[in-house]
Structure formats: structure tokens, C-alpha cells
Design a protein around this motif. Structure first.
Motif, PDB file in Angstrom:
ATOM      1  N   PRO A  83      29.489  26.954  31.702  1.00  0.00           N
ATOM      2  CA  PRO A  83      28.819  27.943  30.585  1.00  0.00           C
ATOM      3  C   PRO A  83      28.842  29.487  30.652  1.00  0.00           C
ATOM      4  N   GLN A  84      28.401  29.810  31.964  1.00  0.00           N
ATOM      5  CA  GLN A  84      28.285  31.055  32.299  1.00  0.00           C
ATOM      6  C   GLN A  84      29.733  31.754  32.227  1.00  0.00           C
ATOM      7  N   ASP A  85      30.710  31.220  32.341  1.00  0.00           N
ATOM      8  CA  ASP A  85      31.792  31.642  32.432  1.00  0.00           C
ATOM      9  C   ASP A  85      32.526  32.096  31.089  1.00  0.00           C
ATOM     10  N   LEU A  93      39.341  30.896  37.017  1.00  0.00           N
ATOM     11  CA  LEU A  93      38.063  30.345  36.633  1.00  0.00           C
ATOM     12  C   LEU A  93      38.117  28.948  36.667  1.00  0.00           C
ATOM     13  N   LYS A  94      37.622  28.252  37.702  1.00  0.00           N
ATOM     14  CA  LYS A  94      37.834  26.870  38.271  1.00  0.00           C
ATOM     15  C   LYS A  94      36.783  25.878  37.322  1.00  0.00           C
ATOM     16  N   ASN A  95      37.112  24.947  37.072  1.00  0.00           N
ATOM     17  CA  ASN A  95      36.065  23.989  36.405  1.00  0.00           C
ATOM     18  C   ASN A  95      35.204  24.814  35.459  1.00  0.00           C
ATOM     19  N   LEU A  96      35.699  25.144  34.464  1.00  0.00           N
ATOM     20  CA  LEU A  96      34.761  26.237  33.541  1.00  0.00           C
ATOM     21  C   LEU A  96      33.273  25.753  33.259  1.00  0.00           C
ATOM     22  N   ASP A 121      31.912  33.015  44.416  1.00  0.00           N
ATOM     23  CA  ASP A 121      31.373  31.623  44.119  1.00  0.00           C
ATOM     24  C   ASP A 121      32.450  30.733  44.175  1.00  0.00           C
ATOM     25  N   ASN A 122      32.259  29.270  44.189  1.00  0.00           N
ATOM     26  CA  ASN A 122      33.074  28.378  44.042  1.00  0.00           C
ATOM     27  C   ASN A 122      33.791  28.391  42.506  1.00  0.00           C
ATOM     28  N   GLY A 123      33.391  29.111  41.644  1.00  0.00           N
ATOM     29  CA  GLY A 123      34.175  29.019  40.335  1.00  0.00           C
ATOM     30  C   GLY A 123      34.953  30.053  40.247  1.00  0.00           C
ATOM     31  N   VAL A 124      35.395  31.251  41.187  1.00  0.00           N
ATOM     32  CA  VAL A 124      35.904  32.329  41.010  1.00  0.00           C
ATOM     33  C   VAL A 124      36.936  32.464  41.955  1.00  0.00           C
ATOM     34  N   ASP A 125      38.374  32.555  41.713  1.00  0.00           N
ATOM     35  CA  ASP A 125      39.183  33.059  42.763  1.00  0.00           C
ATOM     36  C   ASP A 125      40.235  34.034  42.087  1.00  0.00           C
ATOM     37  N   ILE A 126      40.474  35.131  43.044  1.00  0.00           N
ATOM     38  CA  ILE A 126      41.340  36.201  42.561  1.00  0.00           C
ATOM     39  C   ILE A 126      42.259  36.308  43.758  1.00  0.00           C
ATOM     40  N   TYR A 127      43.835  36.392  43.277  1.00  0.00           N
ATOM     41  CA  TYR A 127      44.732  36.457  44.026  1.00  0.00           C
ATOM     42  C   TYR A 127      45.908  37.064  43.335  1.00  0.00           C
ATOM     43  N   GLU A 128      46.930  37.358  44.149  1.00  0.00           N
ATOM     44  CA  GLU A 128      48.198  38.081  43.494  1.00  0.00           C
ATOM     45  C   GLU A 128      49.389  36.972  43.617  1.00  0.00           C
ATOM     46  N   PRO A 129      49.866  36.389  42.421  1.00  0.00           N
ATOM     47  CA  PRO A 129      51.115  35.447  42.703  1.00  0.00           C
ATOM     48  C   PRO A 129      52.290  36.036  43.258  1.00  0.00           C
ATOM     49  N   LEU A 130      53.203  35.349  43.530  1.00  0.00           N
ATOM     50  CA  LEU A 130      54.434  35.325  44.069  1.00  0.00           C
ATOM     51  C   LEU A 130      55.433  35.669  42.926  1.00  0.00           C
ATOM     52  N   TYR A 131      56.445  36.250  43.431  1.00  0.00           N
ATOM     53  CA  TYR A 131      57.788  36.444  42.457  1.00  0.00           C
ATOM     54  C   TYR A 131      57.327  37.010  41.013  1.00  0.00           C
ATOM     55  N   THR A 132      56.550  38.138  40.911  1.00  0.00           N
ATOM     56  CA  THR A 132      56.310  38.725  39.646  1.00  0.00           C
ATOM     57  C   THR A 132      56.839  40.099  39.431  1.00  0.00           C
ATOM     58  N   GLN A 133      57.185  40.648  38.306  1.00  0.00           N
ATOM     59  CA  GLN A 133      57.541  41.860  38.036  1.00  0.00           C
ATOM     60  C   GLN A 133      56.403  42.928  37.897  1.00  0.00           C
TER      61      GLN A 133
END
Length: 862
Positions: free
Chosen positions: A113-115, A108-111, A88-100
Motif C-alpha cells: 500500500p505504501q508503494d 517495486l517488488k510485491n507492491l 528495503d525488501n520492496g525497492v531495487d534500483i539497477y541499470e539494465p543491459l543493452y539500452t540506448q
């Protein structure tokens, strides 16, 4: 429990529930030991103004990190519901760069109540070696906040020695409730200190307990909060004095009518709180126009007290006492006494007679000495002269000795050199240091070259053996003794008297023969010890040197399960000895005793010439030991050996045979898909679990040999209905319009799911398209299928196994071939059907796998 199955592979014992044992197949060169650490979850929040500050938008980042092998699969859950990327518009899952390590972020974007809920990060290595999944949960609420701290004391705390110190670290915010931890600089807390519930207690504090103490609060939200206390325990040590003659007149002596300054300093904590008091002849010194007391002289260390005597009179001679103290504190005073008289003179320094050069043997003690005269006598400082960057044996650049003697234990050769002794500018006159030098010579046994040398020469030719003295102390040869096979030889000709002392010894052999071949030793002594040069003289040929970069040395034969191997080598220094007559080649299968031996005649062999043989009738997937020995008129030379391993091609398909039997650990460059539910497993009849589930899976590969490998999917627990395992081929560059994928499959068991063949085309954005599919029980038989494909550009093929309704659903594949052109019109060759034992039908007899070995000499002499 895991057992080693290769450099990049671990095989695991079968878990309860039947089926075949699992084996971890390598993923892109990952480390070999399967492992899964506990995941770590941190939370970060951002607040930004939106649309002209009418309202604020709050975004939350949940960051999950874990170290694992093979790479972990992440699953995010809100409560018991699994979250997916952009569901949905409020959820994004990703892998960041330059991590150990491996990291997945849930944004969770624009939090909303259900979040506000409980979030779980679950990590899995798909039960490799029985490693279970691990998870961590965080509850997000509208009060979630990073930690905040405050202290019960000032950031700088000054106390007296022996007092009990208590510092409270108080929470000023944070949800969930933060954890508090105290630390002391880079080291542990003092002995007896107790840190509990944010309170740090140090009983009977001592000067050594001074330093920075850090209180840190963490709750995995935002950044940790930190407060620091600088604890200062009052102390004083190292009272010193200085006598400074008239600086303006550049004097180095005390003279009547000139100015004189006496200075006093102690190392204290806190330094600025020290007070000084001067006494003369036991009475407080009275200030006057000629007697001044100053503090913080810019030419002296900080917080130093100086007593200045202007226009020195005879009446100013006497004993001066400087007393340093902490007023009102239970810290003992420190004092230093200075006597000023006509006998007070600056120092001189010298080396005692006969002590300017000290010679000792390595490992012995040594004592360097300098004598100081003057009143008062200052300490002596020692340092290295000829090695500016070198430290003294104590590890310090300067070392103070009150008696002028530098004592060294167990001296080594690197301690040799010149040492400087000089007077200190404290506890004496503050004038230019006086200095002297002492030479330390450390004697040690000789070092010779060569320590060992292999001398090769043709029969009948002369040889000169030379043993050279590289270094030693003394740097001269006292004696040189030669031996042959342990027997003493006559001494070599003496060096003429007029010549310089030799730094080497030589022995000449007029001709190399079988009798003169052997071990020669030259022992050189320098009166401290001895060292030996060893020479091995021979007319033997050097060993051949195998060439390991032969392109595609393995040639497999699909029907017979045999392979051939291209063996290449060069001959090391062939001109050093007599011409080569032939090679003796021996080949032995590992873990077997039978050896095939063959003599290979050769003509003249030149240096750098690449020699080549083809070994045939080697059995897939066995490895072999190959030994190659050159022969000359002297006899056998040095043997070279190597192990030949069966490897399968990973190159792009061509019109020649490009069949993958899965006999090599690299499985022809195939890799496990990281987005599926579990992995394909490589195994053969020898590493099967004897307690595997019956009535499913093949007992052997398509060849019927117990050593033959195949790939299969294990469908026992914890696999569930619909779980998918994907095996992805290397990337092929399409150079033809049509290709044919041929392979054998085995689908036996009442719970068989599906086997799918997919094609992933780069020109279609990595889109996977179905090329072939089969479902259900097909009997205990290997069957072959030919699947036509027409990729539009660079492509990969994917074998997808789908788990059926139960654990009796193991699916296997073997002998995958990819060729250019169209597939055969006849899809099934009866000779390609292999019925497995126990099915009630005869099986196709397997061709003989080991016949006479034929070795071809392809090119030895152009």
C-alpha cells in the motif's frame, strides 16, 4: 555559456555565487558538447501467481531514460524522500543491459500500500556549463493501467470520392488518461484533415487519400495501444485490353475456325468490387456456346474480364467494347474498345534507317526511336540491355512510350550502351514481344593519367615523362601538346605510320638540371575536349616523415617545469635524389615569434632508417611547431612540420619520475567518479573567472606561472555542506610492497572542508580505504605531503574533496607523484613550500624556464 578548451573539454563561464569557473573534465571519451535532454519515464507492470495460485504478486518497473554529456546522475524519490538501492525488501534500483542512452530502473517488488505514491526521476550533470537538473514525476495508483482502444468503424472502410469521412478512436481503458494521435502510413495526414480528441475528419476525400490510418494511445504505462483503419476510396484508372489468339494451337494470328480471347482490366480500389460488361457493335454481347465471359483468368491479372470466342466465324468480326464500373457508386465508368477484323494483325518493330546508332556529346539531349507496325499498335517498352542491373535515366527498369521514342535530357557517359525496345503485351496482342535494339554512344573529353605527378631525380640523370589516355569517347588521341613553365615545346617524335594509334604521349629529358627543373604540362585532345597531365620535375629531396608512435616521447622535469621531447622520423625515398648532406631544424613556441634554427649534418641516410633527436628546455605546458628541411647538393628539399604537445605519463609507476602536473587535457588518465556529487575542475590562472570569490583557492599552480594547470573543487552554489568530489587515478599493477604518494595541496578559505586520499584495492573487492586526511584552512600556500601506502594488489588512488560550510572553501592539488618504495622520513621540505602573493611572506624564486635549446643527435648512422 561554454567555450572550447580542447578536443574533449569545454570550459564554462562562472555561475553567480562566487568561486572559480567550472570546466567539464572528460569522462572516458564522451562527446565534447555538454548537454542534458529531458528524461523519459515509462511504467511496466507484471502479475504472477505465487504459492499455488493462492494470491497474485504485482511488480512495477519505473524506467527512466535520458541522453546527456557528461553521463547523468540519477536520483529516485518517493514523494520528497530519496530512495536508495535495496533500502528495503520492496525497492531495487539497477541499470539494465543493452539500452540506448542512460537508463535507471526503479523496481517495486510485491507492491505494498505504501508503494502507491508519486515517484520522481531527477537527472543531473552536476551543473556542468550551468546546465540545471531536470526531473519527471509519475503518480502510481491502484488503477494505473496501460491504454486500450476501440474504433467506431470497421477496420476496412470503403467510401466514395468527395464524401466526408469521420472515424472515432475511443478509449476503452488506461490510467493516467492516455494521449491519442492519428497518423497516415509513413507520411502526413491529407491536406485539410483534422485530428482532435481521437476523432479523425477528412473532408471531400479523394483517391489519393486511400491507405492505412493508425490511431495510437500512450500514457507511458505498458506498451502503446494501436488500432488501424484501411481507408479505401473507390477509384478506377488504366483501362487496358489484350487480344490472345488460340493458345492451344500456339497461334499468334487471328484465324477463322480458331479460338480467340479478348481481355479487359482496370486498376481499381477496391479491385474485387469492379464489374465488367461487354458490348458488340454497340449492343450487349449475348452469351452462347461460342461466346463465353469469364472472370479471374489465372493467366491474367486479378479481377480481369475475358470474352472468349470459340471457333471464330466471319460474323464474329466487329467492334467490341468493355465497360468497367462500380454499381451504385458515383465513380465514372471506364471503357476500352477492340476492333476485330481480317486487318487485325500482331505487331512488328524495327529501328528506322540510320537510327540504329545514336552519337551525341555529353550534356546534350538524345532521342532513341523504334517504329511499330500492326493493328492495333501497342505501346513500346524501353530497357537497358548491356547493364541488367542499371535503371533507365527515369529511374525505372522499364519505361512506356506511346510513340516509340525514348527522349533523354542531358545525357552522361554512363548512359552509353545498348537499349532495347519491345512491344507491350497489353493494348494489343498478348503474344511474344517483338524487340529491336539501339546503340547510344555518348562522346566525352579524355581522362588522362597521371593528372599530377611529382618526379624526383638526381642531378644529371635522364627522365621520361609519359601522359596516358585512360578513357574518352572517341578513344583516341587527336593531338598532344607539351609545355614547360607555360612555354610551348617542340612536338615529340612522331609515331611510325605502321604502328597502332598511340594511347599516350612521351617527353624525354636527357638530364635533370637546375634549369630543366620545373613544371611540365601535356595537353591531350580527342576532338571533343582536352585534359592535361602535370609533372613537377626536380632534384629536391622528399620531405621527412615524422614518426608519431614514439613510446613516451615526453620527459618532464618537475622542479624546473621544463620538458624534453624525443623527435623521430624517417626520410621518404632518400635514394631518389642526391645524397642528403644535412637537415635544417627550426623550433618555435606557438603564439611566439622567436625561432631557434640549427643545421644537423648527416651521413648516408637509408630508406626506413629511424632518425632521432631530443629537444630540450621546452616549457611546460606549451606546444611547439617543429619544422625539418632536408638539404642536398641541389639545395633545400621539401619541409615537414608538426606540432609538439606536452603530454603527461599514464603508465604504471616505476622508479623514475612519474609526476602528474595536470598540464595535459587527459590529466594523466585520471577520471571523475560517477558516484560522487560533483566534479574536480582543471584550470590555470589564464582561464580563471576574474569575478571569482576572493580569499579562497590558489591564484596559480605550484610553479607560479600563469600557464600552469592544477585541479580544484568549486564550492559555490549549488554545492551543499558535505558534497563530495572524487578524482580517480588509472589502475596500477602493484609490483612492490610499499609506494609513496607525494602531492602539493592548497587549502585556503574560512569554509575549507576536508581533503582525503583513499586507496582502492582490486583484491579487496574495490574497497576504498583512507590513507590520509586533512581539514580546515591551511593558508594561502602550496604545501607538499608524502603519504605511504602498501596495496595488496592492483590499485587506484582517489583524491576526495569534501565541501565545507560555505563557498569560501576551494581546495586544490598539483604535482602528484607515485613512486615505489618508502616515503622520505622528513615529511616537509622547506624548499617545497610556496607562499602565494599577497600573503605577506616571500616566495621561493622559480628557476629559469627557458634556456638555450640543446638538441642531441642520438643515432643517425649505425
Amino acid at each position: 555559456m561554454c567555450g572550447e578548451g580542447g578536443q574533449h573539454q569545454r570550459a564554462c563561464l562562472h555561475h553567480p555565487g562566487g568561486g572559480h569557473p567550472r570546466a567539464a573534465v572528460p569522462r572516458h571519451g564522451a562527446p565534447s558538447a555538454p548537454d542534458l535532454d529531458e528524461p523519459v519515464l515509462t511504467v511496466h507492470q507484471t502479475v504472477s501467481d505465487v504459492r499455488g495460485n493462492f494470491y497474485q504478486e504485482k511488480t512495477v518497473f519505473l524506467r527512466c531514460t535520458v541522453n546527456s554529456n557528461p553521463p547523468a546522475r540519477f536520483i529516485w524519490k518517493r514523494g520528497s524522500d530519496t530512495l536508495s538501492h535495496s533500502q528495503d525488501n520492496g525497492v531495487d534500483i539497477y541499470e539494465p543491459l543493452y539500452t540506448q542512452g542512460e537508463t535507471k530502473v526503479l523496481k517495486l517488488k510485491n507492491l505494498r500500500p505504501q508503494d502507491y505514491a508519486s515517484y520522481t526521476c531527477q537527472v543531473s550533470v552536476r551543473n556542468v556549463c550551468g546546465i540545471p537538473d531536470k526531473a519527471i514525476t509519475f503518480r502510481l495508483t491502484n488503477t494505473t493501467a496501460p491504454p486500450a482502444l476501440k474504433l467506431s468503424v470497421n477496420e476496412t472502410l470503403v467510401v466514395n470520392p468527395g464524401e466526408n469521412v469521420t472515424v472515432q478512436c475511443l478509449l476503452a481503458g488506461g490510467d493516467p488518461l492516455p494521449q491519442l494521435q492519428w497518423s497516415h502510413g509513413q507520411g502526413p495526414l491529407p491536406l485539410g484533415a483534422v485530428a482532435q480528441s481521437g476523432t479523425l475528419s477528412i473532408p471531400s476525400v479523394q483517391a489519393r487519400d486511400s491507405g492505412y490510418y493508425n490511431c495510437t494511445a500512450t500514457n507511458n504505462v505498458g506498451n502503446p495501444a494501436k488500432k488501424t483503419v484501411n481507408l479505401l476510396v473507390r477509384s478506377m484508372k488504366n483501362a487496358t485490353f489484350q487480344i490472345t489468339p488460340d493458345v492451344i494451337k500456339e497461334s499468334e494470328n487471328i484465324q477463322l475456325g480458331q479460338d480467340l480471347k479478348l481481355s479487359c482490366h482496370v486498376d481499381a480500389v477496391p479491385q474485387e468490387k469492379v464489374t465488367y460488361q461487354w458490348f458488340k457493335n454497340g449492343k450487349p454481347a449475348r452469351m452462347s456456346k461460342r461466346l463465353l465471359v469469364t472472370r479471374n483468368d489465372p493467366e491474367l491479372p486479378a479481377v480481369t474480364s475475358s470474352l472468349e470466342l470459340i471457333d471464330l466465324h466471319f460474323s464474329d468480326y466487329g467492334t467490341y467494347l468493355c465497360v468497367a464500373s462500380f454499381p451504385g457508386a458515383p465513380v465514372p465508368d471506364l471503357s476500352v474498345e477492340v476492333n476485330i477484323s481480317s486487318e487485325t494483325v500482331p505487331p512488328t518493330i524495327s529501328v528506322p534507317k540510320g537510327r540504329a546508332v545514336v552519337t551525341v556529346r555529353e550534356g546534350s539531349p538524345a532521342e532513341l526511336q523504334c517504329e511499330v507496325r500492326g493493328k492495333p499498335r501497342p505501346p513500346v517498352l524501353w530497357s537497358r540491355v548491356d547493364k541488367e542491373a542499371a535503371l533507365l535515366p527515369s529511374g525505372l527498369p522499364l519505361e512506356e512510350t506511346p510513340d516509340g521514342k525514348l527522349r533523354l535530357e542531358h545525357v552522361s557517359r554512363d548512359m552509353s550502351g545498348t537499349y532495347r525496345c519491345q512491344t507491350a503485351r497489353y493494348n494489343g496482342f498478348n503474344v511474344r514481344p517483338r524487340e529491336a535494339q539501339v546503340q547510344l554512344n555518348v562522346q566525352f573529353p579524355p581522362e588522362v593519367e597521371p593528372s599530377s605527378q611529382d618526379v624526383r631525380q638526381a642531378l644529371g640523370r635522364p627522365v621520361l615523362l609519359r601522359c596516358s589516355l585512360l578513357r574518352g569517347s572517341p578513344q583516341r588521341i587527336a593531338s598532344a601538346v607539351w609545355r614547360f613553365k607555360g612555354q610551348l615545346l617542340p612536338p615529340p617524335p612522331a609515331v611510325p605510320v605502321a604502328a597502332e594509334a598511340p594511347d599516350h604521349s612521351e617527353l624525354r629529358l636527357d638530364a635533370v638540371t637546375r634549369d630543366s627543373s620545373g613544371s611540365y604540362e601535356c595537353s591531350i585532345s580527342n576532338d571533343v575536349g582536352s585534359a592535361a597531365c602535370l609533372f613537377q620535375v626536380s632534384a629536391k629531396a622528399y620531405s621527412p616523415e615524422f614518426y608519431f608512435d614514439t613510446p613516451n616521447p615526453t620527459r618532464s622535469h618537475k622542479l624546473s617545469k621544463n620538458y624534453s621531447y624525443v623527435l623521430q622520423w624517417t626520410q621518404r625515398e632518400p635514394d631518389a635524389v642526391d645524397p642528403l648532406l644535412n637537415y635544417r631544424l627550426s623550433v618555435r613556441q606557438l603564439n611566439q615569434h622567436n625561432v631557434m634554427v640549427k643545421a644537423i649534418p648527416v651521413r648516408r641516410v637509408e630508406k626506413g632508417q629511424l632518425l632521432e633527436y631530443i629537444l630540450t628546455d621546452l616549457r611546460v605546458p606549451h606546444s611547439y611547431e617543429v619544422r625539418l628541411t632536408p638539404y642536398t647538393t641541389f639545395g633545400a628539399g621539401d619541409m615537414a612540420s608538426r606540432i609538439i604537445h606536452y603530454t603527461e605519463p599514464i603508465n604504471s609507476p616505476n622508479l623514475s619520475d612519474n609526476t602528474c602536473h595536470f598540464e595535459d587535457e587527459k590529466i594523466c588518465g585520471y577520471t571523475q567518479d560517477l558516484t560522487d556529487n560533483f566534479d574536480w575542475t582543471r584550470q590555470n590562472a589564464l582561464n580563471q573567472n576574474p569575478k571569482r570569490s576572493p580569499n579562497t583557492g590558489p591564484p596559480t599552480d605550484i610553479s607560479g606561472t600563469p600557464e600552469g594547470y592544477y585541479m580544484f573543487i568549486e564550492t559555490s552554489r549549488p554545492r551543499e555542506l558535505g558534497d563530495r568530489a572524487r578524482l580517480v587515478s588509472p589502475l596500477y599493477n602493484a609490483s612492490a610492497k610499499f609506494y609513496c604518494v607525494s602531492f602539493f595541496y592548497h587549502m585556503y578559505g574560512k569554509h575549507i572542508g576536508s581533503l582525503n586520499l583513499l586507496v582502492r584495492s582490486r583484491n579487496k573487492g574495490g574497497l576504498d580505504t583512507h590513507a590520509w586526511s586533512l581539514s580546515g584552512n591551511k593558508g594561502n600556500v602550496w604545501q607538499q605531503v608524502h603519504v605511504p601506502i602498501n596495496p595488496s594488489g592492483p590499485f587506484q588512488i582517489i583524491f576526495e574533496g569534501v565541501r565545507g560550510s560555505g563557498y569560501l572553501g576551494d581546495i586544490a592539488i598539483d604535482d602528484v607523484t607515485l613512486k615505489k618504495g618508502e616515503c622520505p622520513r622528513k615529511q616537509m621540505d622547506p624548499n617545497k613550500v610556496v607562499v602565494m602573493p599577497g600573503s605577506g611572506a616571500p616566495r621561493q624564486p622559480h628557476p629559469q624556464l627557458w634556456g638555450p635549446m640543446v638538441i642531441f643527435l642520438l643515432a643517425l648512422q649505425r
